[in-house]
Scaffold this motif. Sequence first.
Motif, PDB file in Angstrom:
ATOM      1  N   TYR A 386      46.314  20.811  23.544  1.00 24.15           N
ATOM      2  CA  TYR A 386      46.934  21.301  24.659  1.00 24.15           C
ATOM      3  C   TYR A 386      46.518  22.438  25.159  1.00 24.15           C
ATOM      4  CZ  TYR A 386      51.396  18.046  24.027  1.00 24.15           C
ATOM      5  OH  TYR A 386      52.083  16.867  23.634  1.00 24.15           O
ATOM      6  N   TYR A 387      46.495  22.730  25.849  1.00 34.75           N
ATOM      7  CA  TYR A 387      45.469  23.796  26.639  1.00 34.75           C
ATOM      8  C   TYR A 387      45.476  24.802  28.141  1.00 34.75           C
ATOM      9  CZ  TYR A 387      42.081  21.908  24.447  1.00 34.75           C
ATOM     10  OH  TYR A 387      40.728  20.588  23.671  1.00 34.75           O
ATOM     11  N   ASN A 388      46.593  25.925  27.502  1.00 30.52           N
ATOM     12  CA  ASN A 388      47.132  27.444  28.314  1.00 30.52           C
ATOM     13  C   ASN A 388      46.136  28.306  28.418  1.00 30.52           C
ATOM     14  OD1 ASN A 388      50.104  26.002  27.820  1.00 30.52           O
ATOM     15  ND2 ASN A 388      48.886  25.950  26.403  1.00 30.52           N
ATOM     16  N   ARG A 389      45.915  28.378  29.751  1.00 27.23           N
ATOM     17  CA  ARG A 389      45.230  29.699  30.745  1.00 27.23           C
ATOM     18  C   ARG A 389      46.197  31.123  30.489  1.00 27.23           C
ATOM     19  NH1 ARG A 389      44.097  31.406  35.839  1.00 27.23           N
ATOM     20  NH2 ARG A 389      46.335  30.494  36.757  1.00 27.23           N
ATOM     21  N   VAL A 390      45.398  31.557  30.422  1.00 27.97           N
ATOM     22  CA  VAL A 390      45.429  33.105  30.934  1.00 27.97           C
ATOM     23  C   VAL A 390      45.186  33.748  31.284  1.00 27.97           C
ATOM     24  CG1 VAL A 390      44.815  35.446  29.427  1.00 27.97           C
ATOM     25  CG2 VAL A 390      45.145  33.890  27.844  1.00 27.97           C
ATOM     26  N   SER A 391      46.478  34.220  32.799  1.00 30.17           N
ATOM     27  CA  SER A 391      46.206  34.407  34.150  1.00 30.17           C
ATOM     28  C   SER A 391      45.701  35.881  33.674  1.00 30.17           C
ATOM     29  CB  SER A 391      47.506  34.062  34.371  1.00 30.17           C
ATOM     30  OG  SER A 391      46.635  34.932  35.963  1.00 30.17           O
TER      31      SER A 391
END
Length: 516
Positions: A386-391
């Motif tokens: 899983y990959y989660n973007r930092v805004s």
Amino acid sequence: MKKTKRTLSLFLLLVLMLSLLLTACSKDPATTTSTPSAGNDVSQETSKEEEFVLFSNLPEIDYSGETFKVIVEGDHITTYMSVEFMPQESSYDTLKKAVAERNDLITERFGVEFEEYRTTSSTEMVSTLTTNAVAGTSEYDMVMPYMSDAATLALEGHFYDLNDAMFDGLIHLDMPYYDQGSVRDLSVANKNYFVTGDLSLLSLACTHAIIFNKNVIGDRGLENPYELVTSSKWTLDKMLEMCRGITADDDGESGWGYKDTYGFLVNDNFVNSLYIGAGQRFTTKNNNDEPIIAVGSESSARVYDKIYSFVTDTTAVCQFSAANNGYNTTSAAAGKNIWVAALESIAENRALFRAMAIIDIFDQGDYECDFGVLPAPKLDESQDNYYNRVSTVYATCVAIPKNVRDPEMSAIITDALMQASTNTSKYAYFQTIMQDRKVQDTESEDMLQLIFDSRVYDLASIYHWGGTGEGDLNSISGFMNAIAISGANTFTSQWETIESAVLADMEDTLDAYYND
């Protein structure tokens, strides 16, 4: 980033942190044992960190009588103001006390006192530091700008490269109290002008995730989202399937409005996060640590087509922040802010899923509702992680201006702030989320651990090559979001339109790094 098996849940990690923190209070701070940063794999780091003594890798030096001054982002954007450097009255008590304790540890060890200047507008950080550089003045010993502002200042040559040999033994970017994802992703040509770490709470707060309403899951007899995540079955297709059974025009009024029921409430800039979550990147790197544009391939077009179909499926999804959307217009007509309306939709069981940044959990926790936290879904079950973007619009970082009065002191205290934050302010941030904000099940603890382990910082989201930002159709960081709202999937033609400008801007960025 390949996922490794964790041997401790976040719950156990927090217990370990608390135990060590209490121990620290009874010992000389110089002999305090640090614990792993939540952004790193515990099983790999525990043995190394158990041997680490707080400040033991920094020189024995006393700056008594010196004041360490830092400029931070102030209250002009309330949600994303700095609360991590000095205690703020508006902060939760747990966090205020932890920030003060962290600063006291450093004052006792190094003799410095702390002072901050808080910006009063969105342009003040860049203008102030640029003016200081031109005038040759030395007002601040460290700076904490939003990342896009840091990028602007770095390209103008205002920051030291933190990898410079002059900082050997003073700044330890390989240590887990620096976010290793930021060290890896934010470098260009092996130069790090700015990074994040355990001091920078807004880099945690601005990590994108999804929350779900547990009551809707139970009432509709849907699959347990936590189990879907752990079995690698939390995918775009599975999420869409679950959403389709929820969305309904059931508020008794003609047309779609904010009081109807929705499967997924998604805001406009979350399209980028779904794209990253599906294993794609706007940029990658070559062997020389130079950025390479990753958009425009057959794979990127195929994945975007799937995401576009997903977010424009009105039988399942509501783009609630879009200007022409019924959710937006009816909430506005009722005098209700759309972000508040979205919080109420989850709280009142009128939404199954909602896209948000981690910081939004604090507001959702003000409502009496039972919700859980999830990562962005995978493209399919074969995806490795899983990959989660930092805004990065409001995520802060740290940097050292070239005009500081004492570069060695700036480096030492910056590193000290990072490592002393692990068991104090960062721990308190987690404690506040888990205890005060009503996210209290152990599964959500594990989900937060997974989300922070898999953070992605994409250079395109910071430099906005080709345009100006995440809503700009001409920007590499904005055109996917803009297309999703437009109602027509023009991915291929729009990329062909902006590609040359994107590449030219990227080359200018690379030239600036090499010519500094």
